[in-house]
Design an enzyme around this catalytic site. Structure first.
Site, PDB file in Angstrom:
ATOM      1  N   PRO A  21       0.812  -1.223   0.000  1.00 64.60           N
ATOM      2  CA  PRO A  21       0.000   0.000   0.000  1.00 64.60           C
ATOM      3  C   PRO A  21       0.837   1.261   0.000  1.00 64.60           C
ATOM      4  CG  PRO A  21      -0.922  -1.593   1.484  1.00 64.60           C
ATOM      5  CD  PRO A  21       0.388  -2.165   1.016  1.00 64.60           C
ATOM      6  N   CYS A  22       0.334   2.233  -0.706  1.00 64.61           N
ATOM      7  CA  CYS A  22       1.186   3.356  -1.062  1.00 64.61           C
ATOM      8  C   CYS A  22       0.869   4.652  -0.335  1.00 64.61           C
ATOM      9  CB  CYS A  22       1.053   3.607  -2.558  1.00 64.61           C
ATOM     10  SG  CYS A  22      -0.653   3.805  -3.077  1.00 64.61           S
ATOM     11  N   GLN A  23      -0.189   4.710   0.453  1.00 65.16           N
ATOM     12  CA  GLN A  23      -0.597   6.012   0.995  1.00 65.16           C
ATOM     13  C   GLN A  23       0.506   6.693   1.781  1.00 65.16           C
ATOM     14  OE1 GLN A  23      -2.369   3.350   0.935  1.00 65.16           O
ATOM     15  NE2 GLN A  23      -4.525   3.753   0.515  1.00 65.16           N
TER      16      GLN A  23
END
Ligand SMILES: C[S@@+](CC[C@H](N)C(=O)[O-])C[C@H]1O[C@@H](n2cnc3c(N)ncnc32)[C@H](O)[C@@H]1O
Length: 386
Positions: free
Chosen positions: A76-78
């Site tokens: 996940p990139c947030q």
């Protein structure tokens, strides 16, 4: 997927990456991991439930990790997205360590990481580079990476993502672009919004998903829905409709008259140029994110807008079906979850067209019919025209 090259999809979401690998054939999914119920159910509806591990990746014991030829997936990139907090200590950034654990146990020939463009500027990326050195957790793997534009690989979308290959069979170059802004050098012209959605009804028939539910992992989830169930309209206020009507293709909030500007935009004279934007028919869209149904979040208004004929304007954001098409999901893909769940699955996905280009590119290396030809030193390879 038929018997063949075995694949583990980590943080699989709805399976955009797996869809692309399946499209390239010769790949067989042996495990997928996803902790969001609706996304895991969508994956299961399309690719089978038995190999989907619904749950936290950190909870999967080493002993349960099968060997595989390829690991795909984007932690996940947030944490380091432009739109996220970018905190170095964001726990989500640590999930790439889980990815490394899987690589250590599954011992794939190649692993593929997909992430936001900012990933290349993150601390985590630097640590990842270090781990491929002598004595590191990924010693023996050569990394190659680049920013790729999904439009260059057949998606009608200017979505820019970091793609990283780790290989223990020699450095793997990036796939050559198949599409470009013009038909130069043997590439096809970029696919456009018109190519993707012009055959869909301009008026969505409904605002709600059909009442349907099904069981996955012993739990009841809404769905599964066909793409045609996702042509969902909204109920904008008169003020919103008036705003949409002022925005021509390529325009945005700066086309609104002062009286229609919300205070936050009136006070912010520059930046966020895409918001309240309208797409162009004859260009790829901009990035489809998870809130594509909110025009105030990006360039998501339907492209139809006749300067001289107000009756010939489509004053609404794109529907879930249109977003799925712009992400290159096939119409027979099945979806599970609420409207918001499905929008997240669509916006988070790697466009299957980009994933298929990667899968086709890797196949000869995995089957041993192509020899990796990059020099041994890791480092950025020539990036696409982004
Ligand atoms: C960017 S999305 C992946 C999209 C996917 N590659 C595709 O092409 O459709 C990242 C996914 O990681 C999942 N995720 C986040 N933390 C997780 C965890 N600890 N264990 C399992 N899945 C997780 C999220 O729910 C989300 O669906």
């Amino acid at each position: 997927m038929t018997d063949g090259i075995t694949v583990i999809d980590l943080f699989s979401g709805c399976g955009g990456m797996t869809q692309g690998f399946k499209g390239a054939s010769d790949y067989k999914a042996v495990m997928a991991v996803e902790w969001n119920l609706a996304a895991a159910a969508t994956y299961a509806a399309n690719f089978g439930e038995s190999h989907m591990q619904w749950g936290d990746i950190a909870k999967i014991d080493d002993a349960r990790i099968p060997e595989a030829d390829v690991i795909i997936g984007g932690p996940p990139c947030q944490g380091f997205s432009n739109l996220g907090s970018r905190e170095a200590g964001d726990p989500r950034n640590k999930l790439w360590r889980e990815y490394i654990r899987f690589v250590q146990h599954a011992k794939p020939k190649i692993f593929v990481i997909e992430n936001v463009d900012r990933f290349l500027a993150s601390t985590e990326f630097q640590i990842l580079l270090k781990e491929t050195g002598a004595g590191g957790l990924l010693a023996g793997y050569e990394l190659t990476y680049s920013l790729l534009l999904a439009a260059d690989y057949g998606a009608p979308q200017r979505r820019k993502r970091t793609i990283l290959f780790g290989s223990r069979i020699g450095g793997i170059p990036m796939p050559a672009a198949t599409h470009g802004p013009t038909e130069l050098l043997g590439t096809n012209q970029w696919r456009t919004v018109r190519d993707a959605i012009s055959d869909l009804p301009r008026l969505p028939g409904t605002t709600e998903l059909p009442a349907a539910s099904t069981q996955f992992f012993g739990v009841t989830v809404p769905g599964s829905f066909r793409s045609s169930d996702l042509h969902l309209g909204r109920t904008p206020t008169a003020m919103s409709l008036e705003r949409y009507d002022h925005v021509p293709p390529g325009g945005g909030r700066f086309d609104l008259p002062e009286r229609l500007l919300p205070r936050c935009w009136r006070d912010k004279k520059s930046g966020t140029t895409d918001v309240m934007g309208r797409m162009h028919w004859d260009r790829p869209s901009l990035t489809i994110r998870t809130e594509f149904f909110k025009p105030e979040k990006g360039q998501y208004l339907h492209p139809q807008w006749d300067e001289h004929d107000p009756m010939n304007r489509v004053n609404r954001p794109i529907t879930h079906w249109e977003a799925a098409r712009l992400q290159t999901f096939p119409d027979d893909f099945l979806w599970c979850g609420s409207k918001i769940d499905i929008a997240k699955q669509i916006g988070n996905a790697v466009p299957p067209a980009l994933a298929a280009a990667i899968a086709n590119h890797l196949k000869p290396y995995l089957l041993g019919s192509a020899t990796p030809d990059l020099p041994a030193s890791p480092g950025p390879v020539a990036s696409s025209n982004v």
